[in-house]
Write a protein that holds these residues in place. Sequence first.
Motif, PDB file in Angstrom:
ATOM      1  N   SER A 144       0.826  -1.201   0.000  1.00 41.00           N
ATOM      2  CA  SER A 144       0.000   0.000   0.000  1.00 41.00           C
ATOM      3  C   SER A 144       0.866   1.258   0.000  1.00 41.00           C
ATOM      4  CB  SER A 144      -0.914  -0.011   1.226  1.00 41.00           C
ATOM      5  OG  SER A 144      -0.160  -0.319   2.364  1.00 41.00           O
ATOM      6  N   GLU A 145       0.551   2.177  -0.857  1.00 42.15           N
ATOM      7  CA  GLU A 145       1.320   3.412  -0.946  1.00 42.15           C
ATOM      8  C   GLU A 145       0.567   4.600  -0.359  1.00 42.15           C
ATOM      9  OE1 GLU A 145       1.941   1.441  -3.972  1.00 42.15           O
ATOM     10  OE2 GLU A 145       3.917   1.027  -3.117  1.00 42.15           O
TER      11      GLU A 145
ATOM     12  N   SER B  51       3.158   1.178  19.744  1.00 34.81           N
ATOM     13  CA  SER B  51       4.043   0.896  18.612  1.00 34.81           C
ATOM     14  C   SER B  51       3.847   1.893  17.486  1.00 34.81           C
ATOM     15  CB  SER B  51       3.849  -0.531  18.131  1.00 34.81           C
ATOM     16  OG  SER B  51       2.495  -0.783  17.918  1.00 34.81           O
ATOM     17  N   ASP B  52       4.962   2.095  16.748  1.00 33.07           N
ATOM     18  CA  ASP B  52       4.934   2.994  15.594  1.00 33.07           C
ATOM     19  C   ASP B  52       4.639   2.222  14.328  1.00 33.07           C
ATOM     20  OD1 ASP B  52       6.127   5.370  17.022  1.00 33.07           O
ATOM     21  OD2 ASP B  52       7.691   3.859  17.348  1.00 33.07           O
ATOM     22  N   HIS B  53       4.845   0.915  14.394  1.00 33.70           N
ATOM     23  CA  HIS B  53       4.864   0.122  13.161  1.00 33.70           C
ATOM     24  C   HIS B  53       4.548  -1.304  13.565  1.00 33.70           C
ATOM     25  CE1 HIS B  53       7.814  -1.803   9.995  1.00 33.70           C
ATOM     26  NE2 HIS B  53       6.558  -2.092   9.752  1.00 33.70           N
ATOM     27  N   VAL B  54       3.675  -1.947  12.844  1.00 30.66           N
ATOM     28  CA  VAL B  54       3.258  -3.311  13.181  1.00 30.66           C
ATOM     29  C   VAL B  54       3.461  -4.233  11.986  1.00 30.66           C
ATOM     30  CG1 VAL B  54       1.356  -4.747  14.003  1.00 30.66           C
ATOM     31  CG2 VAL B  54       1.502  -2.370  14.741  1.00 30.66           C
ATOM     32  N   VAL B  55       4.044  -5.403  12.239  1.00 29.55           N
ATOM     33  CA  VAL B  55       4.197  -6.427  11.208  1.00 29.55           C
ATOM     34  C   VAL B  55       3.383  -7.619  11.663  1.00 29.55           C
ATOM     35  CG1 VAL B  55       5.822  -7.949  10.036  1.00 29.55           C
ATOM     36  CG2 VAL B  55       6.515  -5.625  10.649  1.00 29.55           C
ATOM     37  N   VAL B  56       2.555  -8.162  10.782  1.00 32.04           N
ATOM     38  CA  VAL B  56       1.694  -9.279  11.176  1.00 32.04           C
ATOM     39  C   VAL B  56       2.101 -10.543  10.427  1.00 32.04           C
ATOM     40  CG1 VAL B  56      -0.678 -10.025  11.523  1.00 32.04           C
ATOM     41  CG2 VAL B  56      -0.160  -7.585  11.372  1.00 32.04           C
TER      42      VAL B  56
ATOM     43  N   GLY C  51       2.332  -2.185   8.510  1.00 35.32           N
ATOM     44  CA  GLY C  51       1.987  -0.777   8.415  1.00 35.32           C
ATOM     45  C   GLY C  51       1.848  -0.132   9.764  1.00 35.32           C
ATOM     46  N   THR C  52       1.229   1.024   9.820  1.00 36.09           N
ATOM     47  CA  THR C  52       1.000   1.697  11.094  1.00 36.09           C
ATOM     48  C   THR C  52      -0.087   0.925  11.833  1.00 36.09           C
ATOM     49  OG1 THR C  52      -0.700   3.084  10.141  1.00 36.09           O
ATOM     50  CG2 THR C  52       1.543   3.943  10.093  1.00 36.09           C
ATOM     51  N   PRO C  53      -0.183   1.138  13.147  1.00 36.64           N
ATOM     52  CA  PRO C  53      -1.189   0.399  13.922  1.00 36.64           C
ATOM     53  C   PRO C  53      -2.592   0.556  13.352  1.00 36.64           C
ATOM     54  CG  PRO C  53       0.308   1.503  15.395  1.00 36.64           C
ATOM     55  CD  PRO C  53       0.707   1.917  14.010  1.00 36.64           C
ATOM     56  N   SER C  54      -2.967   1.770  12.947  1.00 37.52           N
ATOM     57  CA  SER C  54      -4.350   1.944  12.487  1.00 37.52           C
ATOM     58  C   SER C  54      -4.572   1.216  11.162  1.00 37.52           C
ATOM     59  CB  SER C  54      -4.661   3.434  12.347  1.00 37.52           C
ATOM     60  OG  SER C  54      -3.751   4.024  11.456  1.00 37.52           O
ATOM     61  N   GLU C  55      -3.570   1.235  10.288  1.00 40.58           N
ATOM     62  CA  GLU C  55      -3.677   0.497   9.038  1.00 40.58           C
ATOM     63  C   GLU C  55      -3.903  -0.980   9.293  1.00 40.58           C
ATOM     64  OE1 GLU C  55      -0.518   3.054   6.430  1.00 40.58           O
ATOM     65  OE2 GLU C  55      -0.150   0.921   6.701  1.00 40.58           O
TER      66      GLU C  55
ATOM     67  N   VAL D  67      -5.905  -9.138   8.475  1.00 40.00           N
ATOM     68  CA  VAL D  67      -5.491  -9.237   9.879  1.00 40.00           C
ATOM     69  C   VAL D  67      -6.699  -9.563  10.737  1.00 40.00           C
ATOM     70  CG1 VAL D  67      -4.485  -8.008  11.808  1.00 40.00           C
ATOM     71  CG2 VAL D  67      -3.622  -7.618   9.497  1.00 40.00           C
ATOM     72  N   ILE D  68      -7.807  -8.895  10.452  1.00 36.00           N
ATOM     73  CA  ILE D  68      -9.014  -9.134  11.247  1.00 36.00           C
ATOM     74  C   ILE D  68      -9.406 -10.598  11.143  1.00 36.00           C
ATOM     75  CG2 ILE D  68     -11.450  -8.557  11.497  1.00 36.00           C
ATOM     76  CD1 ILE D  68     -10.713  -5.754  10.398  1.00 36.00           C
TER      77      ILE D  68
END
Lengths: 463, 298
Positions: B7-8, B244-249, B259-263, B270-271
Amino acid sequence: MATAKTTSGPGGSIAGAARDAILAGVVALGIFGPLVGLKTEQNMQNELVITTRWGLVAIIVGIVIAGRFLLTTTIWPAMTRNKLRDKPPATAGEVAFRARLARWFAPTGLVFLFIYPALMVYFLGFQGSLKWVDNFGIQILIYVMLGWGLNIVVGLAGLLDLGYVAFYAVGAYSYALLATHFGLSFWLLLPMAGILAAMWGIMLGFPVLRLRGDYLAIVTLAFGEIIRLVLINFRELTNGSAGISSIPKITFFGIYSFDVSAPNNFAKVWGLAMSSAYYKIFLYYLILLLALLTAFVTLRLRKLPVGRAWEALREDEIACRSLGINTTNTKLTAFALGAMFGGFAGSFFAARQGFVSPESFTFMESAVIVAIVVLGGMGSMIGVALAAVAMIGGTELLRELDFLKAVFGEGFDPDQFRMLIFGLAMVLVMIWKPRGFVSAREPTVFLTERKSISSSLVKEGHG
Amino acid sequence: MSSVLSSEQTPRPWTADPVLTVEHVQMRFGGLVAVNDLSFEVGRGDITALIGPNGAGKTTVFNCITGFYKPTQGMLLLKHAAGDTFLLERMPDFRISAKAKVARTFQNIRLFSGMTLLENLLVAQHNRLMLASGMTILGVLGMPSYKRAEKESIETAKFWLDKTGLTARADDPAGDLPYGAQRRLEIARAMCTGPELLCLDEPAAGLNPRESAELNTLLLDIRQMGKTSILLIEHDMSVVMEISDHVVVLEYGVKISDGTPSEVRNDPRVIAAYLGVDDEEVEKVEEQLDELTEGATP
Ligand SMILES: Nc1ncnc2c1ncn2[C@@H]1O[C@H](COP(=O)(O)OP(=O)(O)OP(=O)(O)O)[C@@H](O)[C@H]1O
Ligand SMILES: [Mg+2]
C-alpha cells in the motif's frame, strides 16, 4: 486432634504393618533363597556340589521382616511427623550465632591448620607426629586442593568432569619425568606442571565442551582412562605399570636439602637428630600454601567477570550467549584453571611419594574428588574443605577399626568394611543434606546488604 | 530500489533509515517451514511490533535475528547509528549481542535465578568488564583501573534497577522475584548490554493491567533515550496499538500485513487471521454445518 491422629495412625495399622513385613519377608526369601541359600563348591574330586545355607537365609529374612516392621510402625511415622511439624523460626540469638560462626569459622580453621603440626609434635613427639602430619594432614590437604580445583569446573561453571584425575596425573608425571631425567628443581617444575596440565585441559576442552550433561561426563571419564592407559602402555617414556621411582625430594628453596646424604641436609646444618618429620612438616606447610593459593585465586576470580560468567553459565547457558558471553572460551578457562591446580597438586604428590605409577590415577580417584565437591556443596570453599576432611580423614580413621576385632573375632578384617561403612555414611549425608554441607550461595557483590542465597534457587548446571 | 511493499497510501518512515532489514528470510525445520520469505524493516528509534496468532513463527524470527537459529535462506542486515553494518545470519549468537549490539529477552524468562539482581546486571556487562580486568589478569592483581570500571558498571546497573523499580530488591536472588518483576529485570539486563536493537518476546505476557501500563512507560522511556530501537512480540493488542509505531503481522510464517497500527487494525486479512472472524460469521458457518450434518444423517 493431632495427637489422636499420630497415635491412632500406626496403632490401627499394626496388622497391616505385619502383613507388609511378611510380604517383604517372602520377597526376601525369593531373592536370597537361591542367591544365598544355595552355594556351589568344588569337592576333592573336583566336582561341583551344592551346599545349602538355610540358616543364613533364615537370619536374613528375619532381619528383613523385623526391619520392615520397624520401618512401617515407628520410623516412617516419626519421619512424617518431623516433616509435618513446622520448624520454629530461628530466634535472633540463633541467627546472630550462625552469622558469628560463619564469620569466625574460616579464620579459626586457618589458624588451626597453621599450628596443627606444632600441636602434633608437642603432644606426640617428632616420631609420633609423623602419622598425623603425613597420613592425615598432607593427605587431606592434597584432596582439599584437588576439591577446590575441581570446584571451579563442577561447582562454579557447572561442568561435570569425571576425569579430573587425568590432570593430576599429567602434573605428577611432568614432575617425575622432568626431575628424574633433567634434574630440574621442584620450584621450576611446579609452575611447569601446572601449565602443562592446563594445556591438556584446553586440548581436551576444545572438542569436548560442545557436549553437555551426561555426554560431557562420559567423555571426560573416558579421557581420564585414556591418560591412564597411555601411562601404562607408553613404556619407553613412563616405564609402564612399574612406574617411576626415586623422584627427587623437594628442597627448602634450594637452601636446605632433605636428602640424608646431602651436605646441606636440614637436620645436619641445624645439628638436630635425624628424622623424616622435618621433611613431612615442610611438605605439610607447602601443600597448605598451595591449597590456600587455590582458594585465594578462586575467591578472587569469583568476584571478577570470568567468575560471574562461570556461575551465570551454570545458571543458564542460553541467556549467557544472549548477553554476548563467549561460552566456549568461558568454559575453557574454567577447565584450564581447574586442570592447572590439579597439575600443581600432581607435582606435589609425585615429590611427596617419591614414586608414581598409573595405579594412583584410577577412576576411583576422580570419583572421590567429585564426591568431595558434591558432598561439600557445589561452589562452596568451606564446604569442600569440610567434605575433604570428612571423606579422606574418615577413610583414614576407618583404618583404625581394630576394636571391631574384639566384637567379631580375630578373623574379622575391618579394612574390608571400610568402604562399605564409608558408602553408607555418604548415602546418609546426602539424605540429610541433599545439596551438600554448605549449600547456600554467597553473592559476589552487593549494594546495601549481603544476603545468602538459598540453595533451592541455585542451579547445578547441566554440562 | 525501493522496498516499499503493497500500500502506498501512507508514508512509511521506517524504510528511510532502518536499524534492521530482514530480507526474504526463510526458516525450515525439516519439512516444516516456520518462516517463509519474510521481509520487513525495523525503523531506527521506533517501537516495532511483531504480532500473529500462536505458532505463527514470531519467536522463530527472533531466534534468527539473535543467531540462535541460522535462517535457511535470506539476509538480516543490522545498521548502527554510527554506520557499522552487520550481516547477522553470518555471525554466531554471542557475537550478535557483543558486536552487533542486539539484545533480547525470552518468552519463557531466562534469568540467572541463583544470582542477585545486581549480579544479573553485571553479567550483562561482561565484555566491557572483561576488557577492564585485562582479561582477568589485572583484576586478580587488584588493579585500580578495574575497580573503577566495576564501579561504573554498578552505576549502570543501579540506573536500570531504578528505571524498572527494582532497586529495593537489588541484593535478592532473581529467582525470588514475582513474575512481573522478573520480566522487568530481564529487560533491565538486556539494556545493560547497551543495545542498538532490543528484541522483547512477549514482555507483557502474564502481567496485570497495572504492571502492563508500567511496562509501556518503560518502553516509551527507552525509546525516548533515543539510542535503542525496540522490536517486540505481543499478543495484547491494546499494548501494541498504544505504543508501537509500526506493526508487522505474521500468520503461518508469512507476512500478511505491515503498516501503522491503524492500518493494520483495519486490514481485513489481519481481522480474519489474527483477531478472528466476526461472531455473526461464526454463527453463519455453524448453521451451515448443522444443515450439512442433518442432511448426512437422516
Ligand atoms: N527448534 C524447532 N524445531 C522444530 N520446529 C520448531 C522449532 N522452533 C519452532 N518450531 C515450530 O515453528 C513454528 C513457529 O513457532 P514459534 O515458536 O516461532 O511461534 P510463535 O509465533 O512464537 O508462537 P507463540 O505465540 O505461541 O509464542 C511452530 O510450529 C513450532 O512448532
Ligand atoms: Mg513465541
